[in-house]
Enzyme design. Structure first.
Site, PDB file in Angstrom:
ATOM      1  N   GLY A  61      42.499  71.902  -6.477  1.00  0.00           N
ATOM      2  CA  GLY A  61      43.744  72.640  -6.323  1.00  0.00           C
ATOM      3  C   GLY A  61      43.519  74.124  -6.425  1.00  0.00           C
ATOM      4  O   GLY A  61      42.542  74.594  -7.032  1.00  0.00           O
ATOM      5  N   GLY A 104      45.961  78.059  -6.416  1.00  0.00           N
ATOM      6  CA  GLY A 104      47.246  78.733  -6.341  1.00  0.00           C
ATOM      7  C   GLY A 104      47.161  80.132  -6.891  1.00  0.00           C
ATOM      8  O   GLY A 104      46.070  80.654  -7.189  1.00  0.00           O
ATOM      9  N   GLY A 105      48.355  80.751  -7.035  1.00  0.00           N
ATOM     10  CA  GLY A 105      48.394  82.110  -7.545  1.00  0.00           C
ATOM     11  C   GLY A 105      47.989  82.196  -8.997  1.00  0.00           C
ATOM     12  O   GLY A 105      47.577  83.256  -9.470  1.00  0.00           O
ATOM     13  N   TYR A 106      48.061  81.089  -9.720  1.00  0.00           N
ATOM     14  CA  TYR A 106      47.701  81.075 -11.133  1.00  0.00           C
ATOM     15  C   TYR A 106      46.194  80.982 -11.312  1.00  0.00           C
ATOM     16  O   TYR A 106      45.645  81.335 -12.349  1.00  0.00           O
ATOM     17  CB  TYR A 106      48.363  79.869 -11.812  1.00  0.00           C
ATOM     18  CG  TYR A 106      48.154  78.586 -11.051  1.00  0.00           C
ATOM     19  CD1 TYR A 106      46.972  77.867 -11.164  1.00  0.00           C
ATOM     20  CD2 TYR A 106      49.140  78.094 -10.204  1.00  0.00           C
ATOM     21  CE1 TYR A 106      46.765  76.709 -10.462  1.00  0.00           C
ATOM     22  CE2 TYR A 106      48.952  76.931  -9.490  1.00  0.00           C
ATOM     23  CZ  TYR A 106      47.765  76.236  -9.625  1.00  0.00           C
ATOM     24  OH  TYR A 106      47.560  75.092  -8.922  1.00  0.00           O
ATOM     25  N   GLY A 107      45.463  80.418 -10.317  1.00  0.00           N
ATOM     26  CA  GLY A 107      44.027  80.198 -10.441  1.00  0.00           C
ATOM     27  C   GLY A 107      43.618  78.935  -9.715  1.00  0.00           C
ATOM     28  O   GLY A 107      44.289  78.498  -8.768  1.00  0.00           O
ATOM     29  N   ILE A 126      41.980  74.717  -9.894  1.00  0.00           N
ATOM     30  CA  ILE A 126      41.951  73.484 -10.687  1.00  0.00           C
ATOM     31  C   ILE A 126      40.728  72.693 -10.254  1.00  0.00           C
ATOM     32  O   ILE A 126      40.491  72.494  -9.055  1.00  0.00           O
ATOM     33  CB  ILE A 126      43.234  72.655 -10.486  1.00  0.00           C
ATOM     34  CG1 ILE A 126      44.464  73.451 -10.900  1.00  0.00           C
ATOM     35  CG2 ILE A 126      43.155  71.368 -11.294  1.00  0.00           C
ATOM     36  CD1 ILE A 126      45.766  72.701 -10.682  1.00  0.00           C
ATOM     37  N   LYS A 176      42.441  73.538 -15.445  1.00  0.00           N
ATOM     38  CA  LYS A 176      43.085  74.656 -14.771  1.00  0.00           C
ATOM     39  C   LYS A 176      42.519  75.951 -15.340  1.00  0.00           C
ATOM     40  O   LYS A 176      42.629  76.225 -16.535  1.00  0.00           O
ATOM     41  CB  LYS A 176      44.595  74.620 -14.976  1.00  0.00           C
ATOM     42  CG  LYS A 176      45.332  75.745 -14.240  1.00  0.00           C
ATOM     43  CD  LYS A 176      46.756  75.945 -14.727  1.00  0.00           C
ATOM     44  CE  LYS A 176      47.646  74.789 -14.442  1.00  0.00           C
ATOM     45  NZ  LYS A 176      49.067  75.082 -14.789  1.00  0.00           N
ATOM     46  N   ASP A 202      60.661  76.953 -13.622  1.00  0.00           N
ATOM     47  CA  ASP A 202      59.975  76.925 -12.322  1.00  0.00           C
ATOM     48  C   ASP A 202      59.873  75.482 -11.837  1.00  0.00           C
ATOM     49  O   ASP A 202      58.805  74.999 -11.460  1.00  0.00           O
ATOM     50  CB  ASP A 202      58.582  77.550 -12.446  1.00  0.00           C
ATOM     51  CG  ASP A 202      57.964  77.839 -11.074  1.00  0.00           C
ATOM     52  OD1 ASP A 202      58.722  77.892 -10.085  1.00  0.00           O
ATOM     53  OD2 ASP A 202      56.739  77.993 -11.002  1.00  0.00           O
TER      54      ASP A 202
END
Length: 707
Positions: A441, A443-446, A448, A460, A556
């Site tokens: 995975g 995303g903007g968070y980092g 996975i 994550k 969210d």
């Protein structure tokens, strides 16, 4: 009754595609000259009590009107189909909660003699052909015996219940017999025994069509005519119809002139067996007993009538005879009127007796059905009581466990559970140095990664630059480290030096990927989607009420943050931007301890009031939950303008066209109730959104098990 036998009634339902085969069969096998009438029982929309209590009266009225409009559209489609087949059809509808009882009511209301009805199943391999569906069985068993019922399955006739001859012919013969006069002849209802116009001076009488005879000579010939009328005649005799005792004698009275000198004629019709007796004397004219009682002077003066031609010219005797005949005619008219009324009363009594008998049979049938239902309900009640006792035991056990957990929580004084911490080297080892093949995975968070620490785990890696990664890391550890719920993703450990969070591995990925059927994954059925909605509502209720007076708002909520395990059980994740709220004593809503001027989240799921005012409440999660429910129904992604589309479709009565076909065939009532609930949750004004814990969860549970 004959006109009603020429009409073939066809019972149709809401499924036009299936019912067209029934209607087509009825048209193809219809007797030439008969007509087609389409009947339909409209079952009004069923509103669950909880849904109705949450809806305004206007929305309830719009929902019911939408169902009525849909019914009219369906009947119009059947009507057009008949026109395409070259058949002019009629339509009759009725609104009842029970379709089969509505069909029986229509049969009784319109006196239906021939009915064609569909069946969902049939067994062609048994010696005794079964009727098929419960509806068809009920109609064949309950409908009046005078109605012929033909059952159609997949365009074929599978069963015929013929009309009972005793119900149609015997009742009609009794009715005809009640209309017969006392002398054994049939008389039309409402027709007097003697019909004539008022006449002035009488000179001669015309018997039949062509013979004109002086009145005195006619009276003298009554004995001979009575012999002709009373003599037997065979049906093959040419004079049979003229001499039949059931045929009235036609008499034309003429022989006087009007003011202009034009000859006048008056006609009357006498039914001999009931009105006149010619057999006594050649010089006497005898009338029926009722006439004798009303006009005694006619009998006493009839002996004075001479058969000679001199008496016919006597003016005094002629006027006397004229007055006496007028009196006799008036008396006979009065008697005919009384007899007509008596016949009407008798017919009404017969009809009431027949209705009472039919009603009695219906009551007996309903009594048997109710007894069978009572037996079935008793057995079901016994099973439910057994299940209730088992659930009671399970509940008591669960309460004990909950009390134990609560006591442990109180002993810990609300401290965070101890989570194991792993070093960066250990994490790098299980992810093969964060190799690209281990990435599952991004995303903007980092990123996975998948790894293995005794069991498979998902790691994550939050971005380490700036304070954003540190804040999200600490928030997830604080929330997931102290909360446990079957529908919360399980946090196994952490790595503070790399801002890494270690979760249980969920093989079916996110709800968003499954709704899009990513990697050719099978679509989610409507039963699975409804269960996911219930599980998501349950975990939100837990977050909103588990730490009172404080409340956790996810902030969210979206399908990408809802993960699915191997059994497609819902697991809520990603608490990086969640907020811990406290209840303000001066307000009924929960507000943030500090107002965020820049709201965070994903736009289609973001609460409009939170976006405008920057105030986060539990109703913000309710709004996001409503949008997710609409996505589960329609499969639309991203869900821009989904609220307006669903609302318009419900009002227009074509909501079924918006349902995601890959989920299978939703029960329409369940889908509509779920859509109405989703629209209430996604209302633009938060005060109008329902509370998830008081009504919504209970309603969702009832939709999963409507019984």
């Amino acid at each position: 009754m004959a006109d009603q036998d020429m009409i073939t009634y066809v019972a149709v339902g809401k499924d036009v595609k299936d019912c067209k085969s029934i209607l087509s069969w009825a048209i193809e096998n219809n007797v030439r000259g008969s007509r087609i009438c389409i009947i339909h029982v409209h079952k009004p929309a069923k509103l669950f009590p909880l849904v109705r209590s949450l809806m305004t009266e206007r929305k309830v009225r719009e929902r019911l009107e939408s169902g009525t409009q849909s019914m009219h559209a369906i009947m119009e489609e059947y009507f057009v189909f008949c026109q395409q087949k070259g058949v002019q059809a009629q339509t009759q509808t009725i609104e009842m909660n029970s379709i089969r009882e509505g069909i029986v009511k229509l049969i009784s209301k319109y006196g239906i003699r021939k009915l064609v009805i569909g069946s969902t199943s049939a067994n062609h391999y048994k010696r005794k052909v079964e009727v098929g569906s419960k509806k068809a069985k009920y109609v064949c068993k309950t409908a009046p015996l005078s109605c012929q019922v033909q059952v159609i399955c997949k365009g074929h006739l599978i069963f015929t219940r013929e009309a009972s001859a005793t119900d149609t012919e015997t009742g009609q013969s009794n009715l005809n017999r009640s209309r017969s006069g006392p002398s054994g002849y049939n008389n039309r209802v409402g027709s007097p025994l003697i019909e004539c116009s008022d006449f002035p001076k009488l000179r001669s009488v015309t018997v039949g069509r062509n013979r004109s005879t002086p009145l005195a000579a006619l009276i003298a010939s009554f004995p001979e005519r009575s012999k002709e009328l009373s003599s037997p005649a065979s049906p093959g005799d040419s004079s049979y119809s003229a001499r039949s005792p059931t045929r009235p004698v036609e008499i034309t009275l003429n022989g006087w002139n009007d003011r202009n000198g034009k000859a006048l004629q008056y006609s009357c019709s006498i039914s001999p067996p009931a009105a006149l007796d010619y057999s006594r004397s050649s010089s006497t004219l005898d009338l029926a007993p009722s006439v004798v009682q009303q006009s005694p002077r006619l009998i006493s003066s009839s002996s004075n009538i001479s058969t000679s031609s001199n008496g016919a010219h006597n003016v005094v005797q002629e006027r006397s005879l004229e007055e006496q005949l007028q009196q006799a005619m008036a008396a006979l008219k009065k008697e005919a009127l009384v007899r007509q009324r008596a016949e009407g009363y008798m017919i009404d009594a017969i009809r009431r007796a027949q209705d009472a008998e039919n009603q009695r049979d219906n009551y007996i049938e309903e009594l048997w059905i109710s007894k069978e239902q009572e037996t079935s309900l008793k057995s079901q009640l016994a099973e439910l009581q057994k299940e209730r006792d088992e659930l009671q035991m399970e509940r008591d056990h669960a309460l004990k466990e909950a009390e134990g957990l609560k006591k442990k929580e109180e002993d810990s004084n609300g401290h965070m559970l101890e989570l194991p911490e792993f070093s960066l080297s250990k994490i790098a080892e299980v992810t093969q140095g964060f190799h690209e093949s281990q990435k599952i995975g991004q995303g903007g968070y980092g990123n996975i990664y998948i790894g293995r620490l005794q069991t498979e785990v998902a790691i994550k890696m939050l971005h380490s630059h700036g304070s954003q990664g540190s804040q999200e890391f600490q928030m997830e550890v604080n929330v997931l480290g102290q909360l446990r719920h079957p529908n919360l993703v399980k946090l196994i450990g952490s790595c503070p030096e790399a801002f890494a969070l270690i979760y249980e591995y969920l093989p079916n990925g996110s709800l968003e990927d499954r709704l899009k059927c990513k990697d050719n994954s099978p679509p989610l059925s409507w039963q699975t989607r409804l269960r996911i909605a219930i599980e998501l509502c349950s975990v939100l209720v837990y977050l909103h009420s588990s730490t009172r007076p404080r409340t956790i708002v996810h902030g969210d909520l979206k399908p990408a943050n809802i993960l699915l395990d191997s059994n497609y059980v819902c697991k809520l994740s990603d608490f990086g931007i969640c907020r811990v709220l406290s209840r303000d004593r001066s307000s009924s809503d929960s507000v943030t301890l500090s107002h965020n001027t820049v709201p965070k989240g994903t736009l289609p799921y973001l609460d409009p009031e939170f976006l405008q005012r920057g105030v986060l409440t539990v109703k913000s999660d309710v709004y996001s939950f409503g949008i997710i429910l609409l996505q589960l129904l329609t499969g639309k992604s991203p869900p821009y303008s989904i609220v307006d589309e669903v609302n318009s479709a419900l009002l227009a009565g074509n909501f079924e066209s918006l349902l995601d076909p890959s989920a299978g065939r939703w029960p329409l009532e369940v889908a509509q109730s779920l859509a109405e609930l989703a629209l209430m949750c996604s209302d633009n004004y938060r005060k109008r959104r329902p509370d998830l814990g008081t009504r919504v969860l209970e309603l969702l549970e009832s939709l999963r098990d409507p019984t």
